[in-house]
Motif scaffolding. Structure first.
Motif, mmCIF file in Angstrom:
data_model
loop_
_atom_site.group_PDB
_atom_site.id
_atom_site.type_symbol
_atom_site.label_atom_id
_atom_site.label_comp_id
_atom_site.label_asym_id
_atom_site.label_seq_id
_atom_site.Cartn_x
_atom_site.Cartn_y
_atom_site.Cartn_z
ATOM 1 N N PRO A 170 0.831 -1.204 0.000
ATOM 2 C CA PRO A 170 0.000 0.000 0.000
ATOM 3 C C PRO A 170 0.867 1.256 0.000
ATOM 4 O O PRO A 170 1.925 1.298 0.627
ATOM 5 C CB PRO A 170 -0.788 -0.129 1.313
ATOM 6 N N GLY A 171 0.414 2.269 -0.713
ATOM 7 C CA GLY A 171 1.136 3.527 -0.769
ATOM 8 C C GLY A 171 1.932 3.734 -2.040
ATOM 9 O O GLY A 171 2.443 4.824 -2.291
ATOM 10 N N ASP A 172 2.022 2.710 -2.878
ATOM 11 C CA ASP A 172 2.800 2.800 -4.113
ATOM 12 C C ASP A 172 1.972 3.469 -5.210
ATOM 13 O O ASP A 172 0.890 3.013 -5.550
ATOM 14 C CB ASP A 172 3.219 1.398 -4.545
ATOM 15 N N ARG A 202 5.820 -2.413 4.270
ATOM 16 C CA ARG A 202 5.539 -2.212 5.694
ATOM 17 C C ARG A 202 6.530 -2.957 6.567
ATOM 18 O O ARG A 202 6.991 -2.445 7.599
ATOM 19 C CB ARG A 202 4.105 -2.669 5.992
ATOM 20 N N GLU A 203 6.893 -4.167 6.144
ATOM 21 C CA GLU A 203 7.831 -4.974 6.922
ATOM 22 C C GLU A 203 9.260 -4.434 6.814
ATOM 23 O O GLU A 203 10.037 -4.527 7.771
ATOM 24 C CB GLU A 203 7.778 -6.434 6.473
ATOM 25 N N ILE A 204 9.607 -3.854 5.664
ATOM 26 C CA ILE A 204 10.927 -3.234 5.530
ATOM 27 C C ILE A 204 11.047 -2.065 6.497
ATOM 28 O O ILE A 204 12.061 -1.905 7.197
ATOM 29 C CB ILE A 204 11.162 -2.768 4.084
ATOM 30 N N ILE A 309 -0.323 -8.739 -2.621
ATOM 31 C CA ILE A 309 -1.054 -8.218 -3.776
ATOM 32 C C ILE A 309 -2.448 -7.759 -3.366
ATOM 33 O O ILE A 309 -2.906 -6.677 -3.758
ATOM 34 C CB ILE A 309 -1.131 -9.283 -4.891
ATOM 35 N N ASP A 310 -3.127 -8.562 -2.562
ATOM 36 C CA ASP A 310 -4.482 -8.193 -2.131
ATOM 37 C C ASP A 310 -4.478 -6.880 -1.353
ATOM 38 O O ASP A 310 -5.340 -6.013 -1.556
ATOM 39 C CB ASP A 310 -5.088 -9.305 -1.268
ATOM 40 N N ASP A 311 -3.512 -6.713 -0.453
ATOM 41 C CA ASP A 311 -3.427 -5.481 0.332
ATOM 42 C C ASP A 311 -3.111 -4.284 -0.554
ATOM 43 O O ASP A 311 -3.651 -3.183 -0.360
ATOM 44 C CB ASP A 311 -2.350 -5.611 1.414
ATOM 45 N N THR A 312 -2.222 -4.482 -1.532
ATOM 46 C CA THR A 312 -1.860 -3.405 -2.449
ATOM 47 C C THR A 312 -3.067 -2.983 -3.287
ATOM 48 O O THR A 312 -3.346 -1.787 -3.441
ATOM 49 C CB THR A 312 -0.717 -3.856 -3.372
#
Length: 324
Positions: A170-172, A202-204, A309-312
């Motif tokens: 998310p955010g891209d 998010r994990e990065i 992918i689903d979250d994105t």
């Protein structure tokens, strides 16, 4: 309250770092060069500060009283006419920021490098001990990410380095989001023949903050995710969006031929093409990344690609970027 200086805060990874640092209770002073970025930073709880990686004086003023620097800004252009500006940002800018950090007495420098520092010339699964070959690369982005990382390694300020692979989440709006929007509009002309490791943005961000909190200085971490061919990735996107996609990859020779023609025309038009020889070379690569060090030491999580992918897509639908 600990004050942290952040570059790239209005961008993809930088935005997530800003939120993670605020969640950790930090005051975040964020580099900003324009009013639009000011608004994005302020909305996320940061304090926008006018500064520029090419302006050493502005960096010294911005870093006063900061205890840590998170450097996530970079020029990711794959177009040769942008090479001089890219070098000024990725190499000279990083060196300016390091000198300002040393001058200000900063106690930590967390640097976002890239798997590109290893270069497409490296083969096999990347681990931290794999020799980096960015200095040998004809691709300026790879060379500048290598040189910027080497500047960090030479610095006297305590440092931590992260080398992400393909970042998704998310955010891209500008990276993989461009390909996703082409799939949604059924305008994707073809699928590259390569493959990659897809990392959750998010994990990065969480791993970077965690590494700083744990004083993991002098260490570098590869952060990747589930490996997939670009064919599988695009077909998964098509299924999730209910769109038709190509059934097979475009041959590497055809993609490179198209890229060379587009690049030649761009020198006449003055407009950066969608595909360059540099970008075509990278998407023909089979990139595999071993994140076991980050998983072991930082509890880094490799989000399953289906979930990522689903979250994105959920975020992109919310923003009106797909599903119109």
């Amino acid at each position: 309250m600990t004050t942290v200086f952040l570059t790239g805060a209005s961008g993809f990874l930088g935005g997530h770092l800003l939120r993670e640092l605020r969640t950790a209770g930090c005051a975040v002073r964020a580099m900003s060069r324009r009013a639009e970025a000011d608004a994005i930073i302020a909305k996320a709880g940061g304090d926008p500060v006018r500064s520029d990686l090419r302006d050493a004086t502005s960096l010294k003023a911005a870093l006063a009283d900061c205890e840590a620097v998170f450097h996530a800004a970079a020029d990711t252009s794959m177009w040769r006419p942008q090479a001089t500006a890219q070098t000024a940002t990725n190499v000279l800018g990083t060196e300016n920021l390091l000198r300002a950090a040393e001058w200000a007495g900063v106690q930590a420098f967390v640097h976002t490098s890239s798997v590109s520092a290893y270069s497409h010339l490296a083969h096999g699964t990347l681990v931290e001990s794999t020799p980096q070959r960015g200095a040998e690369s004809w691709i300026n982005y790879e060379r500048t990410k290598y040189l910027g990382e080497q500047a960090v390694r030479r610095a006297s300020v305590p440092w931590i380095i992260f080398n992400p692979s393909h970042i998704l989440g998310p955010g891209d709006r500008h990276n993989w989001a461009r390909l996703i929007m082409l799939v949604d509009r059924e305008k994707l002309p073809g699928i590259p023949p390569g493959s990659g490791s897809f990392a959750d943005v998010r994990e990065i961000a969480r791993a970077q903050v965690r590494a700083w909190q744990r004083n993991s200085f002098g260490k570098a971490y590869l952060v990747g995710g589930q490996h997939a061919s670009f064919v599988d990735f695009v077909q998964h996107l098509g299924a999730a969006l209910g769109k038709r996609t190509p059934s097979r990859a475009t041959p590497a020779w055809a993609l490179m031929t198209f890229a060379r023609v587009a690049d030649a025309w761009s020198r006449v038009s003055g407009r950066e093409p969608d595909v360059t020889p540099e970008s075509a070379t990278l998407v023909c690569q089979a990139l595999r990344v071993d994140s076991s060090k980050a998983r072991r030491e930082l509890q880094y999580v490799e989000t399953p690609l289906d979930t990522l992918i689903d979250d994105t897509l959920a975020w992109m639908r919310q923003e009106g970027l797909v599903g119109r």
